[in-house]
Design a protein around this motif. Structure first.
Motif, PDB file in Angstrom:
ATOM      1  N   ILE A  50     143.161   6.892  38.605  1.00 49.59           N
ATOM      2  CA  ILE A  50     142.808   7.856  37.500  1.00 49.59           C
ATOM      3  C   ILE A  50     143.092   7.367  36.076  1.00 49.59           C
ATOM      4  O   ILE A  50     142.230   7.331  35.398  1.00 49.59           O
ATOM      5  CB  ILE A  50     143.766   9.167  37.724  1.00 49.59           C
ATOM      6  CG1 ILE A  50     143.049   9.912  38.851  1.00 49.59           C
ATOM      7  CG2 ILE A  50     143.650  10.047  36.532  1.00 49.59           C
ATOM      8  CD1 ILE A  50     143.599  11.426  38.861  1.00 49.59           C
ATOM      9  N   ILE A  51     144.406   6.661  36.135  1.00 45.72           N
ATOM     10  CA  ILE A  51     144.478   5.801  34.573  1.00 45.72           C
ATOM     11  C   ILE A  51     143.583   4.806  34.317  1.00 45.72           C
ATOM     12  O   ILE A  51     143.182   4.632  33.405  1.00 45.72           O
ATOM     13  CB  ILE A  51     146.004   5.437  34.848  1.00 45.72           C
ATOM     14  CG1 ILE A  51     146.897   6.457  34.977  1.00 45.72           C
ATOM     15  CG2 ILE A  51     146.272   4.468  33.439  1.00 45.72           C
ATOM     16  CD1 ILE A  51     148.462   6.027  35.193  1.00 45.72           C
ATOM     17  N   ALA A  52     143.137   4.070  35.533  1.00 43.97           N
ATOM     18  CA  ALA A  52     142.257   2.732  35.445  1.00 43.97           C
ATOM     19  C   ALA A  52     140.605   3.496  35.233  1.00 43.97           C
ATOM     20  O   ALA A  52     139.894   2.744  34.818  1.00 43.97           O
ATOM     21  CB  ALA A  52     142.224   2.062  36.812  1.00 43.97           C
ATOM     22  N   GLY A  53     140.564   4.879  35.383  1.00 43.66           N
ATOM     23  CA  GLY A  53     139.207   5.570  35.380  1.00 43.66           C
ATOM     24  C   GLY A  53     138.386   5.192  36.373  1.00 43.66           C
ATOM     25  O   GLY A  53     137.130   5.455  36.401  1.00 43.66           O
ATOM     26  N   LEU A  54     138.998   4.933  37.611  1.00 38.58           N
ATOM     27  CA  LEU A  54     138.166   4.702  38.966  1.00 38.58           C
ATOM     28  C   LEU A  54     137.920   5.927  39.632  1.00 38.58           C
ATOM     29  O   LEU A  54     137.183   6.102  40.543  1.00 38.58           O
ATOM     30  CB  LEU A  54     138.851   3.625  39.604  1.00 38.58           C
ATOM     31  CG  LEU A  54     138.860   2.063  39.025  1.00 38.58           C
ATOM     32  CD1 LEU A  54     139.892   1.377  39.916  1.00 38.58           C
ATOM     33  CD2 LEU A  54     137.663   1.645  38.915  1.00 38.58           C
ATOM     34  N   GLU A  55     138.876   6.957  39.063  1.00 38.73           N
ATOM     35  CA  GLU A  55     138.628   8.190  39.715  1.00 38.73           C
ATOM     36  C   GLU A  55     138.613   9.283  38.959  1.00 38.73           C
ATOM     37  O   GLU A  55     139.473   9.125  37.809  1.00 38.73           O
ATOM     38  CB  GLU A  55     139.709   8.366  40.841  1.00 38.73           C
ATOM     39  CG  GLU A  55     139.904   9.195  41.821  1.00 38.73           C
ATOM     40  CD  GLU A  55     140.370   9.028  42.939  1.00 38.73           C
ATOM     41  OE1 GLU A  55     139.940   9.715  44.088  1.00 38.73           O
ATOM     42  OE2 GLU A  55     140.663   7.747  43.465  1.00 38.73           O
ATOM     43  N   SER A  56     138.049  10.432  38.933  1.00 32.21           N
ATOM     44  CA  SER A  56     138.118  11.471  38.105  1.00 32.21           C
ATOM     45  C   SER A  56     139.262  12.420  38.285  1.00 32.21           C
ATOM     46  O   SER A  56     140.058  12.285  39.643  1.00 32.21           O
ATOM     47  CB  SER A  56     136.864  12.542  38.259  1.00 32.21           C
ATOM     48  OG  SER A  56     136.778  12.895  39.605  1.00 32.21           O
ATOM     49  N   PHE A  57     139.599  13.368  37.474  1.00 33.78           N
ATOM     50  CA  PHE A  57     140.433  14.165  37.552  1.00 33.78           C
ATOM     51  C   PHE A  57     140.128  15.608  37.160  1.00 33.78           C
ATOM     52  O   PHE A  57     138.941  15.789  36.403  1.00 33.78           O
ATOM     53  CB  PHE A  57     141.863  14.026  37.122  1.00 33.78           C
ATOM     54  CG  PHE A  57     141.740  13.517  35.490  1.00 33.78           C
ATOM     55  CD1 PHE A  57     141.643  12.156  35.082  1.00 33.78           C
ATOM     56  CD2 PHE A  57     142.185  14.415  34.398  1.00 33.78           C
ATOM     57  CE1 PHE A  57     141.265  12.049  33.765  1.00 33.78           C
ATOM     58  CE2 PHE A  57     142.012  14.107  32.853  1.00 33.78           C
ATOM     59  CZ  PHE A  57     141.493  13.065  32.708  1.00 33.78           C
ATOM     60  N   ILE A  72     135.895   7.101  28.707  1.00 34.33           N
ATOM     61  CA  ILE A  72     135.758   5.712  28.515  1.00 34.33           C
ATOM     62  C   ILE A  72     135.452   5.273  29.953  1.00 34.33           C
ATOM     63  O   ILE A  72     136.406   5.237  30.749  1.00 34.33           O
ATOM     64  CB  ILE A  72     136.928   5.226  27.651  1.00 34.33           C
ATOM     65  CG1 ILE A  72     136.950   5.606  26.210  1.00 34.33           C
ATOM     66  CG2 ILE A  72     136.928   3.630  27.739  1.00 34.33           C
ATOM     67  CD1 ILE A  72     138.145   5.412  25.604  1.00 34.33           C
ATOM     68  N   PRO A  73     134.664   4.251  30.365  1.00 33.01           N
ATOM     69  CA  PRO A  73     134.632   3.716  31.672  1.00 33.01           C
ATOM     70  C   PRO A  73     135.541   2.650  31.770  1.00 33.01           C
ATOM     71  O   PRO A  73     135.981   1.870  30.970  1.00 33.01           O
ATOM     72  CB  PRO A  73     133.065   3.067  31.537  1.00 33.01           C
ATOM     73  CG  PRO A  73     132.862   3.170  30.011  1.00 33.01           C
ATOM     74  CD  PRO A  73     133.485   4.118  29.625  1.00 33.01           C
ATOM     75  N   PRO A  74     135.830   2.468  32.946  1.00 39.76           N
ATOM     76  CA  PRO A  74     136.982   1.460  33.613  1.00 39.76           C
ATOM     77  C   PRO A  74     136.782   0.198  32.835  1.00 39.76           C
ATOM     78  O   PRO A  74     137.928  -0.279  32.142  1.00 39.76           O
ATOM     79  CB  PRO A  74     136.795   1.151  35.018  1.00 39.76           C
ATOM     80  CG  PRO A  74     136.178   2.484  35.453  1.00 39.76           C
ATOM     81  CD  PRO A  74     135.308   3.137  34.310  1.00 39.76           C
ATOM     82  N   HIS A  75     135.757  -0.551  32.713  1.00 38.30           N
ATOM     83  CA  HIS A  75     135.613  -1.838  32.103  1.00 38.30           C
ATOM     84  C   HIS A  75     136.034  -1.826  30.774  1.00 38.30           C
ATOM     85  O   HIS A  75     136.107  -2.818  29.971  1.00 38.30           O
ATOM     86  CB  HIS A  75     134.361  -2.480  32.360  1.00 38.30           C
ATOM     87  CG  HIS A  75     132.987  -1.842  31.913  1.00 38.30           C
ATOM     88  ND1 HIS A  75     132.548  -0.688  32.499  1.00 38.30           N
ATOM     89  CD2 HIS A  75     132.255  -2.097  30.768  1.00 38.30           C
ATOM     90  CE1 HIS A  75     131.521  -0.450  31.739  1.00 38.30           C
ATOM     91  NE2 HIS A  75     131.392  -1.226  30.979  1.00 38.30           N
TER      92      HIS A  75
END
Ligand SMILES: Nc1ncnc2c1ncn2[C@@H]1O[C@H](COP(=O)(O)OP(=O)(O)OP(=O)(O)O)[C@@H](O)[C@H]1O
Ligand SMILES: [Mg+2]
Length: 239
Positions: A50-57, A72-75
């Motif tokens: 979630i912190i990395a942006g790879l998963e939603s919350f 903001i997308p992960p990359h």
């Protein structure tokens, strides 16, 4: 505040309504070394993803550097994540593995070369520059994975069970090496593990996750001397 990470009341449910993360609040000032400790299935990887942006919350807010980063997308977050299996590119040599993220960023060749050299020196891998990944030991691979994660100068470093694929003797030796490297970094670091010795060695502050909730957080001494409830007491004694 610059590079401060704040999680406010983060919730996530599975599609069938199970609470994967429940009421997660965290405040990491720049440079904090945090360990996330919890049994298998407690939500550690979900939290990192979630912190990395790879998963939603589902609800709550995630701030970095004073701004909400939900969209903001992960990359574009400039966070580094090192996975349990290292996810190195087997068809590339050590130099190419470490340079990969820098090439993706469109960095100039001379700059890439100097940055990779610094990373190789920092992790003690200078003589392995041209080696292929399958010609390296588990510990060497781990250091390359760390060098590759750190090369783009991430604003936050996350390590998900970085020692779990190694045997016991190797794990003890590499824990010391890895924690020494982390301690020298100014970067905020989140170290995920199910092993309390690793958690206490890698983080000056530890949160204990249980079924998606923060059961207790504190320093090593606070947790050992004053476990909040029977579950924490049993969990810390268990391993
Ligand atoms: N996308 C998903 N949909 C539904 N359930 C999920 C999803 N991702 C993870 N889970 C479940 O959420 C719980 C937490 O998983 P997570 O991978 O975060 O645990 P963990 O603490 O990292 O465990 P481990 O120590 O085994 O790696 C588990 O019960 C898992 O089955
Ligand atoms: Mg996990």
């Amino acid at each position: 505040m610059e590079n401060e990470l704040i999680l406010k009341d983060i919730h996530k449910q599975s599609p069938d309504g199970v609470h994967l993360l429940n009421n997660i609040n965290l405040n990491l000032s720049p440079g904090t070394k945090l360990s996330v400790l919890g049994p298998s299935g407690s939500g550690k990887t979900t939290l990192l993803r979630i912190i990395a942006g790879l998963e939603s919350f589902d609800s709550g807010t995630l701030f970095f550097n004073g701004c909400s980063i939900k969209n903001i997308p992960p990359h574009k977050r400039n966070f580094g994540m090192m996975f349990q299996d290292y996810a190195l590119f087997p068809h590339m040599n050590v130099f190419e593995n470490i340079a990969f993220g820098l090439k993706m960023k469109g960095m100039d060749k001379p700059l890439i070369e100097s940055r990779v050299k610094i990373m190789l020196e920092m992790t003690g891998l200078s003589k392995f520059e041209n080696r292929h990944i399958d010609e390296l030991s588990g510990g060497e691979r781990q250091r390359i994975a760390l060098a590759r994660t750190l090369a783009p100068e991430p604003g936050l470093l996350m390590l998900d069970e970085p020692l779990s694929s190694l045997d016991r003797a190797m794990r003890t030796r590499l824990l010391t090496e890895l924690t020494q490297i982390i301690a020298r970094l100014k970067i905020t670091t989140i170290f995920v593990t199910h092993d309390h010795e690793e958690a206490f060695a890698a983080g000056s502050r530890v949160i204990i996750l249980n079924e998606g909730k923060i059961e207790q957080q504190g320093t090593r001494d606070e947790l050992i001397n004053a476990p909040k409830n029977q579950w924490v007491k049993d969990f810390l004694r268990m391993v």
